[in-house]
Design an enzyme around this catalytic site. Structure first.
Site, PDB file in Angstrom:
ATOM      1  N   GLU A 153    -210.674 -74.949  36.185  1.00  0.00           N
ATOM      2  CA  GLU A 153    -210.542 -73.625  36.777  1.00  0.00           C
ATOM      3  C   GLU A 153    -211.796 -73.198  37.516  1.00  0.00           C
ATOM      4  O   GLU A 153    -211.731 -72.551  38.556  1.00  0.00           O
ATOM      5  CB  GLU A 153    -210.196 -72.597  35.694  1.00  0.00           C
ATOM      6  CG  GLU A 153    -209.841 -71.228  36.231  1.00  0.00           C
ATOM      7  CD  GLU A 153    -209.104 -70.374  35.213  1.00  0.00           C
ATOM      8  OE1 GLU A 153    -209.277 -69.158  35.255  1.00  0.00           O
ATOM      9  OE2 GLU A 153    -208.357 -70.935  34.385  1.00  0.00           O
ATOM     10  N   LYS A 154    -212.972 -73.568  36.975  1.00  0.00           N
ATOM     11  CA  LYS A 154    -214.242 -73.127  37.550  1.00  0.00           C
ATOM     12  C   LYS A 154    -215.200 -74.300  37.658  1.00  0.00           C
ATOM     13  O   LYS A 154    -215.099 -75.264  36.890  1.00  0.00           O
ATOM     14  CB  LYS A 154    -214.869 -72.027  36.682  1.00  0.00           C
ATOM     15  CG  LYS A 154    -213.953 -70.835  36.390  1.00  0.00           C
ATOM     16  CD  LYS A 154    -214.623 -69.857  35.465  1.00  0.00           C
ATOM     17  CE  LYS A 154    -213.674 -68.743  35.063  1.00  0.00           C
ATOM     18  NZ  LYS A 154    -212.610 -69.226  34.143  1.00  0.00           N
ATOM     19  N   ASP A 206    -208.193 -72.835  32.208  1.00  0.00           N
ATOM     20  CA  ASP A 206    -208.260 -72.043  30.975  1.00  0.00           C
ATOM     21  C   ASP A 206    -206.938 -72.126  30.225  1.00  0.00           C
ATOM     22  O   ASP A 206    -205.855 -72.173  30.828  1.00  0.00           O
ATOM     23  CB  ASP A 206    -208.576 -70.580  31.291  1.00  0.00           C
ATOM     24  CG  ASP A 206    -210.054 -70.362  31.562  1.00  0.00           C
ATOM     25  OD1 ASP A 206    -210.846 -71.315  31.388  1.00  0.00           O
ATOM     26  OD2 ASP A 206    -210.426 -69.230  31.946  1.00  0.00           O
ATOM     27  N   ASP A 218    -204.487 -70.510  28.928  1.00  0.00           N
ATOM     28  CA  ASP A 218    -203.683 -69.296  28.831  1.00  0.00           C
ATOM     29  C   ASP A 218    -202.679 -69.267  29.976  1.00  0.00           C
ATOM     30  O   ASP A 218    -202.608 -70.187  30.789  1.00  0.00           O
ATOM     31  CB  ASP A 218    -204.563 -68.040  28.836  1.00  0.00           C
ATOM     32  CG  ASP A 218    -205.451 -67.946  30.075  1.00  0.00           C
ATOM     33  OD1 ASP A 218    -205.202 -68.676  31.054  1.00  0.00           O
ATOM     34  OD2 ASP A 218    -206.395 -67.137  30.065  1.00  0.00           O
ATOM     35  N   TYR A 225    -213.361 -69.647  23.165  1.00  0.00           N
ATOM     36  CA  TYR A 225    -212.636 -69.019  24.264  1.00  0.00           C
ATOM     37  C   TYR A 225    -212.460 -67.519  24.005  1.00  0.00           C
ATOM     38  O   TYR A 225    -211.949 -67.115  22.955  1.00  0.00           O
ATOM     39  CB  TYR A 225    -211.275 -69.690  24.426  1.00  0.00           C
ATOM     40  CG  TYR A 225    -210.456 -69.184  25.583  1.00  0.00           C
ATOM     41  CD1 TYR A 225    -210.831 -69.476  26.887  1.00  0.00           C
ATOM     42  CD2 TYR A 225    -209.310 -68.429  25.373  1.00  0.00           C
ATOM     43  CE1 TYR A 225    -210.087 -69.018  27.958  1.00  0.00           C
ATOM     44  CE2 TYR A 225    -208.555 -67.970  26.433  1.00  0.00           C
ATOM     45  CZ  TYR A 225    -208.947 -68.268  27.731  1.00  0.00           C
ATOM     46  OH  TYR A 225    -208.206 -67.801  28.784  1.00  0.00           O
ATOM     47  N   ARG A 254    -210.696 -64.940  25.681  1.00  0.00           N
ATOM     48  CA  ARG A 254    -209.520 -64.136  26.011  1.00  0.00           C
ATOM     49  C   ARG A 254    -208.421 -64.321  24.965  1.00  0.00           C
ATOM     50  O   ARG A 254    -207.263 -64.585  25.291  1.00  0.00           O
ATOM     51  CB  ARG A 254    -209.024 -64.491  27.408  1.00  0.00           C
ATOM     52  CG  ARG A 254    -210.055 -64.208  28.493  1.00  0.00           C
ATOM     53  CD  ARG A 254    -209.644 -64.807  29.827  1.00  0.00           C
ATOM     54  NE  ARG A 254    -210.722 -64.749  30.793  1.00  0.00           N
ATOM     55  CZ  ARG A 254    -210.788 -63.902  31.815  1.00  0.00           C
ATOM     56  NH1 ARG A 254    -209.825 -63.026  31.997  1.00  0.00           N
ATOM     57  NH2 ARG A 254    -211.797 -63.924  32.652  1.00  0.00           N
TER      58      ARG A 254
END
Length: 673
Positions: free
Chosen positions: A7-8, A101, A103, A319, A321
Site C-alpha cells: 500500500e505504501k 493493509d 482491512d 496494526y 486501525r
C-alpha cells in the site's frame, strides 16, 4: 515472477528487506524471482458524473438521479506515474501477493488495480498485523488464499459506490434547491458525514434549549476518633427532581439549622462491598482516540497519525486501525518475547515487569471476540524511544500500559456506605479503601483521573464505623448550585458517539435491529469524516470542543430525516458487514441503494427549502451584503453582487468573522463539488 503489491513505500521497503529484494528500482524493489511494489494509497478513484455523460457537468435537478449501469474508475493524475509502474509489473507477474493493509480499504486498493490491469493469474494474500521483522516473516509463512479476503473487496466496493450514489445525487439535489432558496454555498450530503453532523447539531441544540435550574446541597464535616470525613444530606421525598437534587432552598436551609443545632450524628447502618475491577482491554483505535482526546487534547486524526507512525515508522506497535480490543489465544505464546522486548526498550520498567504474572490469562485473550484485527499492542522486537516525538512516546506508553495491565491482578477496593441521622435529617457518607492496586500500577495516571471525576465519586477513607456509634458535627456547608447543560462534543467523544450510535437512536424499529456494537463509519474512516466536516466549515473548533456552524444547521434542516438519521446509516453499515460475511451480494446492496436514492430525488425534486441564510459582514470592496460560499480552501464570505464584485472576507477556524484586509482578496468563482 512473484510480485508483492503493497500500500505504501515504507511498507514495501520493510517487506522487501525481509524477502531479500534489495535492488532498488523505479517504484519497486527486486530480487531473485521477486519484486515488491506499492500503490501510494489509492492510485485509482471512482469516475465523476461527467465521465458518464457531458450533460452531467452542469448541476441540474433535471439530470438526476445519476445511476451508473457500468461503474467506471479512473487513474488519479497525481499518482499516474506509479500506476504505470505497477501496471507494467503486474503484467509481468506469474503470481501476485496482495500485501496492502489488512482491512476493507487495503483490499480495495489492490483489487481495483488488479481488475483494471486485467490480471488473471494466481493471487495470495499477505495478512500483516505488525511491520517488525518477526511479524513479517511469520505472515510470509502463512499466506492466505485470496478467495478468503475477496468479500472484503466487495464490502469496500459497496461502501464506495453507496457513498458515490448518495454524495453525487443528493449533494447536487440539495445544493440546487438551496440556490433556489437564496443559499449560494454547496450543501454537501454524505452517507456517513451527514448523520455524524446531525449528532453535533442535536447536541448543540440541546445545549441551546437548556434551562438551568437552581438546587441546593448540604455537606457536613464529621469526625470520629480523630478522623474527619464528609457526609452528604439526603433531601426528603417531594423536594427533589429525578436526580435527587433538592429544589427547595427553605428545606435545605432548615436542614442546615437542624444539623448545626444537633452537634452530633448517629450511625444507623454501615455496609461494605468488595469491588473487583478487571483490567481494561488493549486499545482498539476508537478507544485510543477517545482516551488521547481526553488526556492529551489530541485531535482524532492526530492520534491516528501517531498510531500509524508507531506501526509503520517505529515498528513499535501492531496494526492501528483495529475495531476490537481482544487478542487471539495463539498470541499467549508470544508474551515472554513481547515483555522482554519492552524491558529492552525501557529498562526502567524492571520493577513493574517483575510484578507481572506472565502466565495470567485475562479476558482480553478470546478467539471468539477477535475480528479481522486484534487489539493494538507492542510488537515482538525492541524499539527506540529516543527516536519518537513526545506525543508518540505518550501514546506508546498508553498502548504499552494496557498490555502490561493484562498480567496484573484485578484492582480491588472496599466501598463503604454509611447512613446517619442528625436532628431528624438523613445523611450518607461514602468511603473507599484500596485493598489491591493491581493493574492500576501499570497506569499511574489512573488514580488522578478518578480524583478529577464528579464530586460524588471522590475517594475518602471512612473511620471504623458501626451502627449506633455517634460522630461529632463540624462545619456544615449549604451550597447553592445550578444544573449544567450537556457539554459540547470533543472529537474523542464524537468518535465514541459514532461507535455507539445504537444508544442514541430513538426509533424503536431501528433500535431493535441494531446491535449495540454497530456504529457509523469504521475505525479507519471516522477521523477523515470529522476532518472533512471541519474542512467544509460544517464543524468548527472551539478549544477542545467542536460545534456546528450555521451552515450545518441549514443542511440538517434541509435534507430528509432518513439521510441525517444515524440509525439509517448504522443499518447500512450492518449491510456492509453482511457483504463481508458473504450473507448479501454487492449487486443486491447497490440495487437497493439506487432505488432508494431515486425515490428520494423524486420526492424532493420540487421541494422548496426554508433556509436561514447566514449573515455576513459588509463587502470590503463595495459595501454590499455578503453570502457564505464554499471554495477549494473552505468557507468564506463573498459579495452578493458577484461576479460584478469579487470582494471576499475570510472566515477563521473558529467560525467567527475576521476583519478584512485593506485590499479585498480576489477569488475565482467557486466550483460546485
Amino acid at each position: 515472477m512473484r510480485v508483492y503489491l503493497c500500500e505504501k513505500p515504507s511498507q514495501g521497503k520493510d517487506i522487501a528487506r525481509v524477502l531479500g529484494a534489495g535492488q532498488r528500482g523505479s517504484g519497486c524493489y527486486s530480487g531473485p524471482g521477486v519484486t515488491v511494489t506499492w500503490c501510494i494509497g489509492h492510485l485509482v478513484e471512482a469516475a465523476p458524473p461527467e465521465a458518464y455523460g457531458e450533460q452531467y457537468r452542469r448541476w441540474s435537478i433535471e439530470q438526476l438521479p445519476i445511476l451508473p449501469e457500468c461503474w467506471r474508475i479512473e487513474v488519479k493524475a497525481s499518482t499516474a506515474t506509479q500506476f504505470k509502474i505497477v501496471q507494467q509489473l503486474v503484467g509481468q507477474a506469474s503470481e501476485l501477493v496482495i500485501a496492502t493493509d489488512a482491512d476493507r480499504e487495503g483490499e480495495m486498493i489492490a483489487r481495483e488495480i488488479i481488475d483494471l490491469c486485467g490480471y488473471r493469474g494466481p493471487i495470495q494474500r499477505l495478512w500483516l498485523s505488525a511491520l517488525n521483522e518477526a511479524s513479517i516473516r511469520k505472515a510470509l509463512e502463512a499466506l492466505k488464499p485470496s478467495i478468503e479476503t475477496l468479500p472484503l473487496y466487495y464490502s469496500a466496493l459497496a461502501r464506495s459506490r453507496a457513498d458515490w450514489l448518495i454524495g453525487m445525487n443528493l449533494s447536487r439535489l440539495f445544493t440546487v434547491l438551496g440556490r433556489q432558496a437564496g443559499y449560494q454555498g454547496v450543501l454537501s450530503v454524505g452517507r456517513v458525514q451527514t448523520p455524524t453532523l446531525r449528532l453535533v447539531v442535536d447536541r448543540d441544540r440541546e445545549i441551546a434549549r437548556f434551562v438551568s435550574v437552581s438546587y441546593w446541597a448540604v455537606d457536613v464535616l464529621l469526625s470520629h476518633a480523630g478522623q474527619s470525613f464528609i457526609a452528604n444530606w439526603i433531601p426528603p421525598e417531594g423536594t427533589t427532581d429525578e436526580a435527587s437534587r433538592c429544589l427547595q432552598q427553605p428545606v435545605a436551609q432548615q436542614a442546615v439549622e437542624y444539623i448545626r443545632a444537633a452537634r452530633e450524628v448517629q450511625v444507623l447502618s454501615v455496609e461494605t462491598e468488595r469491588v473487583r475491577e478487571a483490567p481494561p482491554l488493549p486499545f482498539d483505535l476508537g478507544t485510543l482516540q477517545e482516551v488521547c482526546s481526553k488526556r492529551f487534547g489530541l485531535d482524532v486524526q492526530e492520534t491516528l497519525d501517531i498510531a500509524q507512525a508507531l506501526y509503520e515508522v517505529h515498528k513499535a506497535t501492531t496494526y492501528p486501525r483495529s475495531d476490537a480490543g481482544y487478542l487471539p489465544e495463539s498470541m499467549l505464546a508470544e508474551v515472554p518475547t513481547v515483555l522482554d522486548a519492552l524491558l529492552a526498550t525501557d529498562p526502567g520498567l524492571r520493577p513493574l515487569i517483575d510484578k507481572l504474572d506472565r502466565t495470567q490469562r485475562s479476558r482480553a485473550w478470546n478467539d471468539r471476540k477477535v475480528t479481522a484485527h486484534h487489539g493494538i499492542i507492542p510488537t515482538l522486537e525492541p524499539t527506540h524511544l529516543s527516536a519518537m516525538s513526545e506525543k508518540e512516546r505518550a501514546v506508546y506508553a498508553l498502548i504499552r500500559a494496557h498490555y502490561l495491565a493484562q498480567f496484573l491482578p484485578h484492582h480491588e477496593f472496599d466501598r463503604t456506605v454509611a447512613l446517619l441521622t442528625c436532628g431528624g435529617q438523613s445523611l450518607q457518607a461514602v468511603g473507599k479503601q484500596i485493598v489491591e492496586p493491581g493493574w492500576h500500577l501499570a497506569l499511574p495516571g489512573k488514580r488522578q483521573e478518578a480524583a478529577d471525576d464528579d464530586s460524588a465519586q471522590r475517594s475518602q477513607t471512612l473511620p471504623a464505623l458501626v451502627a449506633g456509634m455517634r460522630c461529632t458535627v463540624g462545619q456544615v456547608d449549604l451550597k447553592a448550585l445550578k444544573t449544567q447543560p450537556p457539554k459540547p462534543y470533543t472529537q474523542g467523544e464524537l468518535v465514541r458517539a459514532m461507535k455507539g450510535v445504537a444508544k442514541l437512536v430513538t426509533d424503536l424499529r431501528l433500535k431493535a435491529k441494531l446491535r449495540e456494537t454497530t456504529g457509523i463509519g469504521t475505525e479507519a474512516t471516522r477521523a477523515s469524516i470529522i476532518n472533512g466536516l471541519l474542512a467544509r466549515g460544517y464543524l468548527v473548533k472551539k478549544g477542545r470542543a467542536i460545534r456546528a456552524s450555521d451552515t450545518a444547521f441549514t443542511l440538517i434542516d434541509a435534507v430528509p430525516a432518513a439521510i441525517a438519521d444515524p440509525g439509517t446509516t448504522a443499518i447500512w453499515e450492518q449491510a456492509l458487514d453482511m457483504i463481508e460475511a458473504g450473507q448479501m451480494t454487492l449487486d443486491a446492496f447497490i440495487d437497493k441503494q439506487s432505488a432508494w436514492v431515486a425515490q428520494l430525488v423524486q420526492q424532493h425534486r420540487g421541494a422548496v427549502l426554508s433556509i436561514k441564510l447566514p449573515e455576513g459582514p459588509a463587502c470590503p470592496a463595495c459595501g454590499a451584503s455578503t453570502r457564505q460560499r464554499s471554495g477549494r480552501n473552505g468557507a468564506f464570505w463573498s459579495c452578493s453582487r458577484y461576479p460584478d464584485c469579487k470582494g471576499t472576507v475570510p472566515i477563521d477556524s473558529s467560525g467567527s468573522r475576521r476583519a478584512p484586509a485593506r485590499k479585498p482578496r480576489r477569488r475565482s468563482s467557486p466550483r460546485a463539488s
